[in-house]
Design a protein around this motif. Sequence first.
Motif, mmCIF file in Angstrom:
data_model
loop_
_atom_site.group_PDB
_atom_site.id
_atom_site.type_symbol
_atom_site.label_atom_id
_atom_site.label_comp_id
_atom_site.label_asym_id
_atom_site.label_seq_id
_atom_site.Cartn_x
_atom_site.Cartn_y
_atom_site.Cartn_z
ATOM 1 N N ASP A 77 0.837 -1.220 0.000
ATOM 2 C CA ASP A 77 0.000 0.000 0.000
ATOM 3 C C ASP A 77 0.861 1.256 0.000
ATOM 4 O O ASP A 77 0.589 2.223 -0.702
ATOM 5 N N GLU A 78 1.900 1.217 0.831
ATOM 6 C CA GLU A 78 2.773 2.387 0.956
ATOM 7 C C GLU A 78 3.456 2.691 -0.381
ATOM 8 O O GLU A 78 3.493 3.839 -0.832
ATOM 9 N N LEU A 79 3.935 1.634 -1.011
ATOM 10 C CA LEU A 79 4.633 1.810 -2.292
ATOM 11 C C LEU A 79 3.685 2.382 -3.335
ATOM 12 O O LEU A 79 4.044 3.260 -4.122
ATOM 13 N N SER A 80 2.454 1.880 -3.302
ATOM 14 C CA SER A 80 1.472 2.339 -4.266
ATOM 15 C C SER A 80 1.216 3.842 -4.118
ATOM 16 O O SER A 80 1.122 4.572 -5.110
ATOM 17 N N SER A 81 1.164 4.326 -2.878
ATOM 18 C CA SER A 81 0.887 5.757 -2.713
ATOM 19 C C SER A 81 2.123 6.598 -3.068
ATOM 20 O O SER A 81 2.010 7.691 -3.619
ATOM 21 N N ILE A 82 3.310 6.076 -2.810
ATOM 22 C CA ILE A 82 4.519 6.823 -3.205
ATOM 23 C C ILE A 82 4.619 6.887 -4.728
ATOM 24 O O ILE A 82 4.986 7.900 -5.308
ATOM 25 N N GLN A 83 4.263 5.772 -5.367
ATOM 26 C CA GLN A 83 4.368 5.757 -6.831
ATOM 27 C C GLN A 83 3.438 6.786 -7.462
ATOM 28 O O GLN A 83 3.771 7.424 -8.460
ATOM 29 N N GLU A 84 2.274 6.948 -6.857
ATOM 30 C CA GLU A 84 1.323 7.930 -7.373
ATOM 31 C C GLU A 84 1.949 9.332 -7.362
ATOM 32 O O GLU A 84 1.813 10.106 -8.302
ATOM 33 N N ARG A 85 2.691 9.606 -6.282
ATOM 34 C CA ARG A 85 3.343 10.916 -6.182
ATOM 35 C C ARG A 85 4.494 11.047 -7.177
ATOM 36 O O ARG A 85 4.702 12.097 -7.764
ATOM 37 N N LEU A 86 5.217 9.950 -7.355
ATOM 38 C CA LEU A 86 6.323 9.955 -8.330
ATOM 39 C C LEU A 86 5.788 10.298 -9.716
ATOM 40 O O LEU A 86 6.352 11.103 -10.457
#
Length: 303
Positions: free
Chosen positions: A58-67
């Motif tokens: 989940d955490e990675l998914s939200s960081i990727q959205e920001r990237l």
Amino acid sequence: MSDKTPSFKSLSSLEDFIAPYRVSSGDQFKIKHHDPADTQGLSLEKGRARDFLEKGVDELSSIQERLYADNRWSVLLVFQAMDAAGKDGTIKHVMSGINPQGCQVHSFKAPSTEELDHDFLWRTHCRMPERGRIGIFNRSYYEEVLVVRVHREMLERQGLPPRLIGKSIWDERLEDIAAHERYLGRNGTRIVKFFLNVSLEEQRRRLLERIDDPAKNWKFDAKDLDERGFWKDYMKAYQAAIRATATDDAPWYVVPADQKWFARLVVMTAVITELKKLDLDFPKLDEVDREKLLGMRERLADD
Ligand code: ATP
Ligand code: MG
């Protein structure tokens, strides 16, 4: 995972967890100091590792959205390992937290004739991730200082002018790789490299399983048995490669890979930690654009 569970809310606790595996300067690096069976005393069943892995997705998914929204940095994750170390499964797991639109995986096999007609960084350079994206290399240009170094006859087939093939060719290639990575870093690509460190014994067990389990027969490759005979040479080549190319901007992670779940935990945590350091944020609108947006909101609301 009791008291050792890192928290995604605290960058320093993530950094502490992966510190033993992060190599950012090669001088002192020795593979033999890294235990492939290390799990920091954690176990998957008893502890909260599974829970942590799920939260990581989940955490990675939200960081990727920001990237993706930020659209300035790109991220390259390089995976290198001996056969059956778990590259494919680890990549699949990391990917499970990523929107496929923002990520591409490339697997590099033995080079084609066309690829051999170019410099050795050509084929991977064409596949570098765009800004805002994550690129995953399943094997990479590092093969040029690993398999090609171990099997020198491959070098003879690369069509290089003979006088350029000197004693220092491997040091030169490593120097070129380090310079290439520095160049990419200066252009906004964050490179993170993973060596999945499996033991010879665990590899033997996994290869036996590929023979014994009919559902895994397709994965068995007789060539992998021959390569086992070159284990020491490979380890030397990996050690030299990591020594020459580990930097703070393009670190290596030497991941204990005898326990698949632990390898995934380390890789996931490392990716999240490195991405968090980029300080990614959703682009902010200036006053004028914000006003325009509010105007459009009014139009829509009255529609
Ligand atoms: P698996 O784990 O499923 O076996 P794999 O990555 O080993 O996946 P394979 O098709 O079995 O995939 O092997 C690819 C082979 O290509 C490897 O043996 C690798 O060393 C070789 N290879 C990759 N890049 C190069 C290169 N630049 N020069 C020579 N050989 C290369
Ligand atoms: Mg293989």
